[in-house]
Scaffold this motif. Structure first.
Motif, PDB file in Angstrom:
ATOM      1  N   GLY A 192     -20.320  51.271 -16.793  1.00  0.00           N
ATOM      2  CA  GLY A 192     -20.678  51.267 -18.212  1.00  0.00           C
ATOM      3  C   GLY A 192     -20.214  52.525 -18.909  1.00  0.00           C
ATOM      4  N   ALA A 193     -20.414  53.673 -18.289  1.00  0.00           N
ATOM      5  CA  ALA A 193     -19.969  54.938 -18.875  1.00  0.00           C
ATOM      6  C   ALA A 193     -18.448  54.966 -19.014  1.00  0.00           C
ATOM      7  N   THR A 194     -17.759  54.440 -18.013  1.00  0.00           N
ATOM      8  CA  THR A 194     -16.299  54.410 -18.046  1.00  0.00           C
ATOM      9  C   THR A 194     -15.799  53.500 -19.162  1.00  0.00           C
ATOM     10  N   LEU A 195     -16.394  52.331 -19.271  1.00  0.00           N
ATOM     11  CA  LEU A 195     -15.989  51.393 -20.323  1.00  0.00           C
ATOM     12  C   LEU A 195     -16.256  51.986 -21.704  1.00  0.00           C
ATOM     13  N   GLN A 196     -17.349  52.693 -21.834  1.00  0.00           N
ATOM     14  CA  GLN A 196     -17.662  53.361 -23.101  1.00  0.00           C
ATOM     15  C   GLN A 196     -16.559  54.383 -23.427  1.00  0.00           C
ATOM     16  N   SER A 197     -16.140  55.131 -22.431  1.00  0.00           N
ATOM     17  CA  SER A 197     -15.081  56.121 -22.632  1.00  0.00           C
ATOM     18  C   SER A 197     -13.756  55.469 -23.000  1.00  0.00           C
ATOM     19  N   GLN A 198     -13.570  54.221 -22.581  1.00  0.00           N
ATOM     20  CA  GLN A 198     -12.348  53.489 -22.903  1.00  0.00           C
ATOM     21  C   GLN A 198     -12.453  52.765 -24.246  1.00  0.00           C
ATOM     22  N   GLY A 199     -13.610  52.864 -24.895  1.00  0.00           N
ATOM     23  CA  GLY A 199     -13.797  52.220 -26.192  1.00  0.00           C
ATOM     24  C   GLY A 199     -14.233  50.777 -26.115  1.00  0.00           C
ATOM     25  N   ALA A 200     -14.559  50.284 -24.933  1.00  0.00           N
ATOM     26  CA  ALA A 200     -15.011  48.894 -24.747  1.00  0.00           C
ATOM     27  C   ALA A 200     -16.541  48.879 -24.850  1.00  0.00           C
ATOM     28  N   PHE A 201     -17.028  49.115 -26.070  1.00  0.00           N
ATOM     29  CA  PHE A 201     -18.450  49.361 -26.272  1.00  0.00           C
ATOM     30  C   PHE A 201     -19.345  48.161 -25.955  1.00  0.00           C
ATOM     31  N   ASP A 202     -18.930  46.964 -26.315  1.00  0.00           N
ATOM     32  CA  ASP A 202     -19.762  45.783 -26.036  1.00  0.00           C
ATOM     33  C   ASP A 202     -19.910  45.560 -24.537  1.00  0.00           C
ATOM     34  N   GLY A 210     -18.414  57.543  -6.026  1.00  0.00           N
ATOM     35  CA  GLY A 210     -18.098  58.962  -6.194  1.00  0.00           C
ATOM     36  C   GLY A 210     -16.663  59.188  -6.645  1.00  0.00           C
ATOM     37  N   VAL A 211     -15.739  58.428  -6.076  1.00  0.00           N
ATOM     38  CA  VAL A 211     -14.334  58.513  -6.484  1.00  0.00           C
ATOM     39  C   VAL A 211     -14.206  58.141  -7.961  1.00  0.00           C
ATOM     40  N   GLY A 212     -14.911  57.074  -8.339  1.00  0.00           N
ATOM     41  CA  GLY A 212     -14.884  56.642  -9.734  1.00  0.00           C
ATOM     42  C   GLY A 212     -15.455  57.680 -10.675  1.00  0.00           C
ATOM     43  N   GLU A 213     -16.557  58.297 -10.282  1.00  0.00           N
ATOM     44  CA  GLU A 213     -17.179  59.321 -11.122  1.00  0.00           C
ATOM     45  C   GLU A 213     -16.282  60.555 -11.238  1.00  0.00           C
ATOM     46  N   LEU A 214     -15.613  60.909 -10.163  1.00  0.00           N
ATOM     47  CA  LEU A 214     -14.687  62.042 -10.200  1.00  0.00           C
ATOM     48  C   LEU A 214     -13.497  61.733 -11.116  1.00  0.00           C
ATOM     49  N   ALA A 215     -12.965  60.522 -11.001  1.00  0.00           N
ATOM     50  CA  ALA A 215     -11.855  60.118 -11.869  1.00  0.00           C
ATOM     51  C   ALA A 215     -12.300  60.123 -13.330  1.00  0.00           C
ATOM     52  N   TRP A 216     -13.515  59.633 -13.591  1.00  0.00           N
ATOM     53  CA  TRP A 216     -14.048  59.630 -14.952  1.00  0.00           C
ATOM     54  C   TRP A 216     -14.150  61.061 -15.485  1.00  0.00           C
ATOM     55  N   ALA A 217     -14.701  61.956 -14.671  1.00  0.00           N
ATOM     56  CA  ALA A 217     -14.888  63.348 -15.087  1.00  0.00           C
ATOM     57  C   ALA A 217     -13.557  64.041 -15.369  1.00  0.00           C
ATOM     58  N   GLY A 225     -11.015  62.455 -16.611  1.00  0.00           N
ATOM     59  CA  GLY A 225     -10.374  61.756 -17.723  1.00  0.00           C
ATOM     60  C   GLY A 225      -9.472  60.606 -17.341  1.00  0.00           C
ATOM     61  N   ASP A 226      -9.431  60.243 -16.062  1.00  0.00           N
ATOM     62  CA  ASP A 226      -8.610  59.112 -15.617  1.00  0.00           C
ATOM     63  C   ASP A 226      -9.490  57.862 -15.610  1.00  0.00           C
ATOM     64  N   PHE A 227      -9.702  57.322 -16.800  1.00  0.00           N
ATOM     65  CA  PHE A 227     -10.656  56.230 -16.957  1.00  0.00           C
ATOM     66  C   PHE A 227     -10.217  54.935 -16.279  1.00  0.00           C
ATOM     67  N   GLU A 228      -8.928  54.685 -16.207  1.00  0.00           N
ATOM     68  CA  GLU A 228      -8.449  53.466 -15.537  1.00  0.00           C
ATOM     69  C   GLU A 228      -8.710  53.544 -14.032  1.00  0.00           C
ATOM     70  N   ALA A 229      -8.422  54.694 -13.419  1.00  0.00           N
ATOM     71  CA  ALA A 229      -8.725  54.861 -11.987  1.00  0.00           C
ATOM     72  C   ALA A 229     -10.225  54.777 -11.753  1.00  0.00           C
TER      73      ALA A 229
END
Length: 93
Positions: free
Chosen positions: A63-73, A21-28, A30-34
């Motif tokens: 996976g969603a976070t990595l996609q947002s960071q441009g790490a598509f593979d 949940g913390v990760g999903e909140l950080a993703w939402a 825009g703090d993709f590293e957190a």
């Protein structure tokens, strides 16, 4: 005054879910590293507990976070693994 809790947290699956949940909140926000750090910790904890549903959820978020960071593979690998695990659990939603 309140005394600190000194007992270890027994419900690691619950803590894994909190970290997710913390990760999903950080993703939402825009703090993709957190988000990545929280989701990697969620995944590690779920793996130690061998909780397939928590593993799948953490992989999906990661996976969603990595996609947002441009790490598509790497994102694709995580998302495909999450999908495989969800299907094994009978979750096709």
């Amino acid at each position: 005054t309140e005394e600190p809790i000194e007992e270890p947290i027994a419900d690691s699956a619950g803590l894994s879910g909190v970290l997710r949940g913390v990760g999903e909140l950080a993703w939402a926000s825009g703090d993709f590293e957190a988000a990545r750090i929280a989701l990697e910790n969620s995944l590690a904890m779920a793996q130690r507990m061998a909780d397939e549903r928590c593993i799948a959820g953490a992989l999906q978020g990661l996976g969603a976070t990595l996609q947002s960071q441009g790490a598509f593979d790497e994102a694709r690998v995580r998302l495909e693994e999450a999908l495989t695990r969800y299907r094994a659990l009978g979750d096709y939603s």
